[in-house]
Scaffold this motif. Structure first.
Motif, PDB file in Angstrom:
ATOM      1  N   ASN A 213       0.826  -1.200   0.000  1.00 56.33           N
ATOM      2  CA  ASN A 213       0.000   0.000   0.000  1.00 56.33           C
ATOM      3  C   ASN A 213       0.865   1.257   0.000  1.00 56.33           C
ATOM      4  OD1 ASN A 213      -2.531  -1.302   0.040  1.00 56.33           O
ATOM      5  ND2 ASN A 213      -2.435  -1.556   2.265  1.00 56.33           N
ATOM      6  N   ASP A 214       2.184   1.059   0.023  1.00 55.17           N
ATOM      7  CA  ASP A 214       3.134   2.164   0.090  1.00 55.17           C
ATOM      8  C   ASP A 214       4.069   2.093  -1.122  1.00 55.17           C
ATOM      9  OD1 ASP A 214       2.171   2.739   2.799  1.00 55.17           O
ATOM     10  OD2 ASP A 214       3.326   0.964   3.380  1.00 55.17           O
ATOM     11  N   HIS A 215       5.009   3.013  -1.167  1.00 53.56           N
ATOM     12  CA  HIS A 215       6.030   3.009  -2.198  1.00 53.56           C
ATOM     13  C   HIS A 215       7.348   2.578  -1.562  1.00 53.56           C
ATOM     14  CE1 HIS A 215       3.560   6.255  -4.535  1.00 53.56           C
ATOM     15  NE2 HIS A 215       2.961   5.089  -4.465  1.00 53.56           N
ATOM     16  N   LYS A 216       7.907   1.470  -2.050  1.00 52.21           N
ATOM     17  CA  LYS A 216       9.127   0.932  -1.463  1.00 52.21           C
ATOM     18  C   LYS A 216      10.207   0.766  -2.536  1.00 52.21           C
ATOM     19  CE  LYS A 216       6.839  -1.615   2.262  1.00 52.21           C
ATOM     20  NZ  LYS A 216       6.700  -2.909   2.970  1.00 52.21           N
ATOM     21  N   PHE A 217      11.431   1.056  -2.138  1.00 56.74           N
ATOM     22  CA  PHE A 217      12.567   0.940  -3.051  1.00 56.74           C
ATOM     23  C   PHE A 217      13.755   0.388  -2.280  1.00 56.74           C
ATOM     24  CE2 PHE A 217      16.506   2.620  -4.820  1.00 56.74           C
ATOM     25  CZ  PHE A 217      16.383   2.270  -6.159  1.00 56.74           C
ATOM     26  N   SER A 218      14.428  -0.566  -2.863  1.00 59.05           N
ATOM     27  CA  SER A 218      15.632  -1.100  -2.240  1.00 59.05           C
ATOM     28  C   SER A 218      16.657  -1.436  -3.316  1.00 59.05           C
ATOM     29  CB  SER A 218      15.330  -2.351  -1.400  1.00 59.05           C
ATOM     30  OG  SER A 218      14.986  -3.445  -2.220  1.00 59.05           O
ATOM     31  N   VAL A 219      17.917  -1.173  -3.011  1.00 62.39           N
ATOM     32  CA  VAL A 219      19.000  -1.483  -3.935  1.00 62.39           C
ATOM     33  C   VAL A 219      20.127  -2.132  -3.151  1.00 62.39           C
ATOM     34  CG1 VAL A 219      19.931   0.868  -3.695  1.00 62.39           C
ATOM     35  CG2 VAL A 219      20.605  -0.551  -5.649  1.00 62.39           C
ATOM     36  N   THR A 220      20.659  -3.214  -3.692  1.00 59.99           N
ATOM     37  CA  THR A 220      21.736  -3.960  -3.043  1.00 59.99           C
ATOM     38  C   THR A 220      22.986  -3.893  -3.912  1.00 59.99           C
ATOM     39  OG1 THR A 220      20.166  -5.486  -2.006  1.00 59.99           O
ATOM     40  CG2 THR A 220      22.451  -6.203  -2.143  1.00 59.99           C
ATOM     41  N   THR A 221      24.100  -3.581  -3.288  1.00 57.82           N
ATOM     42  CA  THR A 221      25.386  -3.571  -3.987  1.00 57.82           C
ATOM     43  C   THR A 221      26.321  -4.555  -3.295  1.00 57.82           C
ATOM     44  OG1 THR A 221      26.171  -1.724  -2.631  1.00 57.82           O
ATOM     45  CG2 THR A 221      25.139  -1.187  -4.734  1.00 57.82           C
ATOM     46  N   LEU A 222      27.245  -5.101  -4.065  1.00 56.55           N
ATOM     47  CA  LEU A 222      28.176  -6.097  -3.544  1.00 56.55           C
ATOM     48  C   LEU A 222      29.595  -5.619  -3.807  1.00 56.55           C
ATOM     49  CD1 LEU A 222      28.102  -8.927  -2.201  1.00 56.55           C
ATOM     50  CD2 LEU A 222      28.380  -9.904  -4.483  1.00 56.55           C
ATOM     51  N   THR A 223      30.380  -5.483  -2.742  1.00 52.19           N
ATOM     52  CA  THR A 223      31.746  -4.997  -2.879  1.00 52.19           C
ATOM     53  C   THR A 223      32.682  -6.137  -3.285  1.00 52.19           C
ATOM     54  OG1 THR A 223      32.385  -5.409  -0.582  1.00 52.19           O
ATOM     55  CG2 THR A 223      31.272  -3.317  -1.072  1.00 52.19           C
ATOM     56  N   ALA A 224      33.895  -5.768  -3.653  1.00 52.02           N
ATOM     57  CA  ALA A 224      34.881  -6.771  -4.075  1.00 52.02           C
ATOM     58  C   ALA A 224      35.277  -7.702  -2.938  1.00 52.02           C
ATOM     59  CB  ALA A 224      36.115  -6.074  -4.633  1.00 52.02           C
ATOM     60  N   THR A 225      35.111  -7.253  -1.695  1.00 55.57           N
ATOM     61  CA  THR A 225      35.447  -8.083  -0.532  1.00 55.57           C
ATOM     62  C   THR A 225      34.289  -8.963  -0.076  1.00 55.57           C
ATOM     63  OG1 THR A 225      34.856  -6.262   0.958  1.00 55.57           O
ATOM     64  CG2 THR A 225      37.156  -6.426   0.264  1.00 55.57           C
ATOM     65  N   GLY A 226      33.158  -8.908  -0.791  1.00 54.73           N
ATOM     66  CA  GLY A 226      32.021  -9.755  -0.449  1.00 54.73           C
ATOM     67  C   GLY A 226      31.030  -9.144   0.508  1.00 54.73           C
ATOM     68  N   VAL A 227      31.156  -7.853   0.809  1.00 58.74           N
ATOM     69  CA  VAL A 227      30.212  -7.176   1.696  1.00 58.74           C
ATOM     70  C   VAL A 227      28.994  -6.718   0.879  1.00 58.74           C
ATOM     71  CG1 VAL A 227      29.852  -5.259   3.281  1.00 58.74           C
ATOM     72  CG2 VAL A 227      32.069  -6.423   3.204  1.00 58.74           C
ATOM     73  N   ALA A 228      27.798  -7.098   1.312  1.00 61.04           N
ATOM     74  CA  ALA A 228      26.558  -6.700   0.651  1.00 61.04           C
ATOM     75  C   ALA A 228      25.940  -5.532   1.415  1.00 61.04           C
ATOM     76  CB  ALA A 228      25.586  -7.860   0.585  1.00 61.04           C
ATOM     77  N   ILE A 229      25.650  -4.446   0.709  1.00 59.35           N
ATOM     78  CA  ILE A 229      25.044  -3.257   1.308  1.00 59.35           C
ATOM     79  C   ILE A 229      23.689  -3.027   0.654  1.00 59.35           C
ATOM     80  CG2 ILE A 229      25.292  -0.789   1.748  1.00 59.35           C
ATOM     81  CD1 ILE A 229      28.309  -1.164   1.550  1.00 59.35           C
ATOM     82  N   THR A 230      22.646  -2.986   1.465  1.00 60.74           N
ATOM     83  CA  THR A 230      21.286  -2.791   0.967  1.00 60.74           C
ATOM     84  C   THR A 230      20.708  -1.513   1.550  1.00 60.74           C
ATOM     85  OG1 THR A 230      20.917  -5.183   0.811  1.00 60.74           O
ATOM     86  CG2 THR A 230      18.973  -3.770   0.796  1.00 60.74           C
TER      87      THR A 230
END
Length: 280
Positions: free
Chosen positions: A27-44
């Motif tokens: 019922n809302d507006h949601k946005f998410s983006v995930t990036t993956l660094t060269a060291t394997g760290v995932a940031i969302t």
């Protein structure tokens, strides 16, 4: 419970039907983006717009062998940390979690999954902790489970639930008594065609204290391998539908709407969701 596997944990009882009826509806507006660094760290990074409010959070996930660390910071200045140790012994998982600045939020949890049992025990890391125990026994066809919480500070049970599940190759039926035996929920999930992800589901809930009943019926169907359509309706006249498209691997665009058929003059609720994830 997942078709074709062991009994799982207590939250798995009725999960297939709940996912079909409620998952991804917005019922809302949601946005998410995930990036993956060269060291394997995932940031969302995630953001949700609710009316005039905007809520956001950033989650960082680091995996090192069998240890996964999740750290999330939100717009309310909460710092949530989860440390998961996967299989220090076969079938065993240990989870430590806490929220800063909430000093009473620390919790340690141990999960054990077996072919014929699933057990989860957690305890708060305080002087007078809340202790939770849930267990499921059975197999891929029949399972029975319970979920209880005990507050050592007051000496009272704050939660006690019980559930039963029956599964075949294409259907799952479950019955759960929750909310301190005040709510009885029966659910049904039937896989009609696995090739097109076509399925139907229903959930009937009865509240003993208010003597009210709630019935929700839904279905899903894949128009193609990348596009899923879902619909649902309940006895209060609320009808909802969504379409979800995987426009690139692991990235989804979802649009959903809800109308009140008993007050058709009211504006329909529309939700939008965009999830971007890197291809592994």
């Amino acid at each position: 419970m997942t078709i074709g596997k062991g009994p799982g944990l207590y939250p798995d009882i009725g999960k297939k039907a709940r996912d079909l009826l409620y998952r991804d509806y917005l019922n809302d507006h949601k946005f998410s983006v995930t990036t993956l660094t060269a060291t394997g760290v995932a940031i969302t990074s995630s953001g949700t717009k609710k009316g005039e409010s905007f809520l956001a959070d950033v989650n960082t996930q680091l995996k090192n062998k069998n240890v996964t660390t999740d750290i999330k910071v939100d717009t309310n200045s909460n710092l949530c940390t989860n440390i998961t140790i996967d299989e220090p012994a076969p079938g065993l998982k240990t989870i430590f979690s806490f929220v800063v600045p909430d000093q009473r939020s620390g919790k340690a949890e141990v999960q054990y999954l077996h072919e014929y049992a699933g057990i989860s025990t957690s305890i708060g890391l305080t002087a007078s902790p809340i202790v939770n125990f849930s267990g499921v026994a059975g197999n891929s066809s029949v399972a029975v489970g319970t979920d209880v919480s005990f507050d050592t500070a007051t000496g009272n049970f704050t939660k006690y639930n019980a559930g039963l599940s029956f599964s075949t190759s294409d259907l799952i039926a479950s019955l759960a008594l929750n909310d301190k035996a005040d709510t009885l929920t029966a659910s049904y999930y039937h896989s009609v065609s696995p090739l097109t992800s076509t399925a139907v589901g229903a959930e009937l809930t009865h509240s003993f204290s208010s003597n009210e009943n709630s019935l929700t019926i839904g279905t899903q169907h894949a128009l193609d391998p990348l596009t899923l359509v879902k619909t649902r309706v309940n006895n209060y006249g609320k009808a909802s539908a969504l379409i979800q498209h995987e426009w690139r691997p692991r990235s989804f665009f979802t649009i959903s709407g809800e109308v009140d058929t008993r007050a058709i003059e009211k504006s329909a609720k529309v939700g939008l969701g965009v999830s971007l994830k890197p291809t592994l």
